[in-house]
Design a protein around this motif. Structure first.
Motif, PDB file in Angstrom:
ATOM      1  N   LEU A  16     -17.096 -11.731  42.043  1.00 54.52           N
ATOM      2  CA  LEU A  16     -17.405 -10.474  42.725  1.00 54.52           C
ATOM      3  C   LEU A  16     -16.218 -10.013  43.564  1.00 54.52           C
ATOM      4  O   LEU A  16     -15.870  -8.833  43.575  1.00 54.52           O
ATOM      5  N   ALA A  17     -15.586 -10.951  44.259  1.00 49.95           N
ATOM      6  CA  ALA A  17     -14.494 -10.607  45.173  1.00 49.95           C
ATOM      7  C   ALA A  17     -13.197 -10.257  44.434  1.00 49.95           C
ATOM      8  O   ALA A  17     -12.415  -9.436  44.919  1.00 49.95           O
ATOM      9  N   GLY A  18     -12.973 -10.853  43.267  1.00 53.59           N
ATOM     10  CA  GLY A  18     -11.746 -10.572  42.520  1.00 53.59           C
ATOM     11  C   GLY A  18     -11.594  -9.101  42.174  1.00 53.59           C
ATOM     12  O   GLY A  18     -10.583  -8.475  42.537  1.00 53.59           O
ATOM     13  N   PRO A  19     -12.582  -8.497  41.481  1.00 55.76           N
ATOM     14  CA  PRO A  19     -12.461  -7.062  41.185  1.00 55.76           C
ATOM     15  C   PRO A  19     -12.412  -6.194  42.440  1.00 55.76           C
ATOM     16  O   PRO A  19     -11.723  -5.177  42.462  1.00 55.76           O
ATOM     17  N   VAL A  66     -14.653  -1.706  38.138  1.00 58.05           N
ATOM     18  CA  VAL A  66     -16.000  -1.369  38.615  1.00 58.05           C
ATOM     19  C   VAL A  66     -17.046  -2.041  37.731  1.00 58.05           C
ATOM     20  O   VAL A  66     -18.022  -2.619  38.217  1.00 58.05           O
ATOM     21  N   SER A  67     -16.831  -2.009  36.424  1.00 59.43           N
ATOM     22  CA  SER A  67     -17.759  -2.633  35.491  1.00 59.43           C
ATOM     23  C   SER A  67     -17.829  -4.148  35.709  1.00 59.43           C
ATOM     24  O   SER A  67     -18.918  -4.733  35.731  1.00 59.43           O
ATOM     25  N   LEU A  68     -16.671  -4.791  35.868  1.00 64.40           N
ATOM     26  CA  LEU A  68     -16.650  -6.235  36.122  1.00 64.40           C
ATOM     27  C   LEU A  68     -17.358  -6.578  37.424  1.00 64.40           C
ATOM     28  O   LEU A  68     -18.096  -7.559  37.514  1.00 64.40           O
ATOM     29  N   HIS A  69     -17.142  -5.763  38.441  1.00 66.97           N
ATOM     30  CA  HIS A  69     -17.794  -5.981  39.732  1.00 66.97           C
ATOM     31  C   HIS A  69     -19.307  -5.850  39.595  1.00 66.97           C
ATOM     32  O   HIS A  69     -20.065  -6.694  40.090  1.00 66.97           O
ATOM     33  N   ASP A  70     -19.754  -4.801  38.924  1.00 68.34           N
ATOM     34  CA  ASP A  70     -21.196  -4.583  38.757  1.00 68.34           C
ATOM     35  C   ASP A  70     -21.836  -5.717  37.970  1.00 68.34           C
ATOM     36  O   ASP A  70     -22.916  -6.198  38.313  1.00 68.34           O
ATOM     37  N   ARG A  71     -21.153  -6.163  36.918  1.00 65.90           N
ATOM     38  CA  ARG A  71     -21.676  -7.266  36.110  1.00 65.90           C
ATOM     39  C   ARG A  71     -21.753  -8.551  36.930  1.00 65.90           C
ATOM     40  O   ARG A  71     -22.723  -9.299  36.854  1.00 65.90           O
ATOM     41  N   LEU A  76     -25.128 -12.740  40.159  1.00 66.32           N
ATOM     42  CA  LEU A  76     -25.188 -13.650  41.304  1.00 66.32           C
ATOM     43  C   LEU A  76     -26.577 -14.277  41.407  1.00 66.32           C
ATOM     44  O   LEU A  76     -27.581 -13.595  41.230  1.00 66.32           O
ATOM     45  N   PRO A  77     -26.630 -15.564  41.707  1.00 65.16           N
ATOM     46  CA  PRO A  77     -27.942 -16.194  41.882  1.00 65.16           C
ATOM     47  C   PRO A  77     -28.606 -15.687  43.159  1.00 65.16           C
ATOM     48  O   PRO A  77     -27.936 -15.235  44.088  1.00 65.16           O
TER      49      PRO A  77
END
Length: 97
Positions: A16-19, A66-71, A76-77
């Protein structure tokens, strides 16, 4: 030791933090292309079609991030319940705050 308290593994929030960390850079990369594109009609050295292509690529990169972040956010558990909540549910007693 890394700030996440782990020596060799990534944090569970890394996907999540990478993108999130890369998105401002991708947006910043688009700004000069936009500025040069607006200056292209006044300067024959600037190829407007090339600037449009580069601006389009930067936009695609932003959309990908944005897509990678949303995915990553949807993958996330669920957070674990507070430590006292599990024992209170098992015994039927509330724990003081």
């Amino acid at each position: 030791m890394k700030p996440n308290g782990r020596l060799l593994r990534r944090s569970g929030l890394f996907p999540l933090a990478g993108p999130e960390a890369l998105r401002p850079g991708a947006r910043g990369k688009a700004l000069p292309w936009r500025a040069l594109l607006s200056a292209a009609p006044q300067d024959a050295r600037l190829d407007a079609a090339r600037r449009e292509h580069l601006l389009h690529r930067a936009g695609q990169q932003i959309e990908t991030l944005v897509s990678l972040h949303d995915r990553a956010a949807t993958a996330l558990p669920s957070p674990a319940p507070p430590l006292g909540a599990a024992s209170a549910a098992a015994t039927g007693k509330e724990t003081p705050p």
